[in-house]
Design a protein around this motif. Sequence first.
Motif, PDB file in Angstrom:
ATOM      1  N   UNK A 294       0.845  -1.195   0.000  1.00  0.00           N
ATOM      2  CA  UNK A 294       0.000   0.000   0.000  1.00  0.00           C
ATOM      3  C   UNK A 294       0.879   1.243   0.000  1.00  0.00           C
ATOM      4  N   UNK A 295       0.647   2.149  -0.957  1.00  0.00           N
ATOM      5  CA  UNK A 295       1.445   3.375  -1.025  1.00  0.00           C
ATOM      6  C   UNK A 295       0.603   4.474  -1.677  1.00  0.00           C
ATOM      7  N   UNK A 296       1.166   5.651  -1.775  1.00  0.00           N
ATOM      8  CA  UNK A 296       0.458   6.775  -2.396  1.00  0.00           C
ATOM      9  C   UNK A 296       0.185   6.515  -3.874  1.00  0.00           C
ATOM     10  N   UNK A 297       1.033   5.702  -4.498  1.00  0.00           N
ATOM     11  CA  UNK A 297       0.849   5.391  -5.922  1.00  0.00           C
ATOM     12  C   UNK A 297       0.028   4.124  -6.135  1.00  0.00           C
ATOM     13  N   UNK A 298      -0.068   3.279  -5.123  1.00  0.00           N
ATOM     14  CA  UNK A 298      -0.793   2.008  -5.233  1.00  0.00           C
ATOM     15  C   UNK A 298      -1.770   1.908  -4.065  1.00  0.00           C
ATOM     16  N   UNK A 299      -2.970   2.407  -4.258  1.00  0.00           N
ATOM     17  CA  UNK A 299      -3.900   2.506  -3.127  1.00  0.00           C
ATOM     18  C   UNK A 299      -5.237   1.805  -3.352  1.00  0.00           C
TER      19      UNK A 299
END
Length: 105
Positions: free
Chosen positions: A17-22
């Motif tokens: 989970x990240x800002x680019x993969x949410x």
Amino acid sequence: VIWGGEFGRTNYCQGRFSAENYGRDHHPRAFSIWMAGGGVKPGITYGETDEFGYNIVKDPVHVHDFHATMLHLLGVDHEKLTFRHQGRRYRLTDVAGNLVKDIMA
């Protein structure tokens, strides 16, 4: 009128989970199709997934059943609609396809 997506969407992301993969990953087990008119019951929801929107838990509809039902509503018998390919007669619904009568008015 029939509207549908390419395939289902999850309500979560796979992997890190990240800002680019949410979120909103793809999956082939369940997807939504919207139908109106042409003999379809108005205002109903048919089928249900689990709380994750991943597995079908109620009233699954196979693609062959969907095609058979759609063709029936258009006045075409899916068992008689065939095409020749490499010397064999094929059907859109292959050797399957049952009408989903619960969605028909």
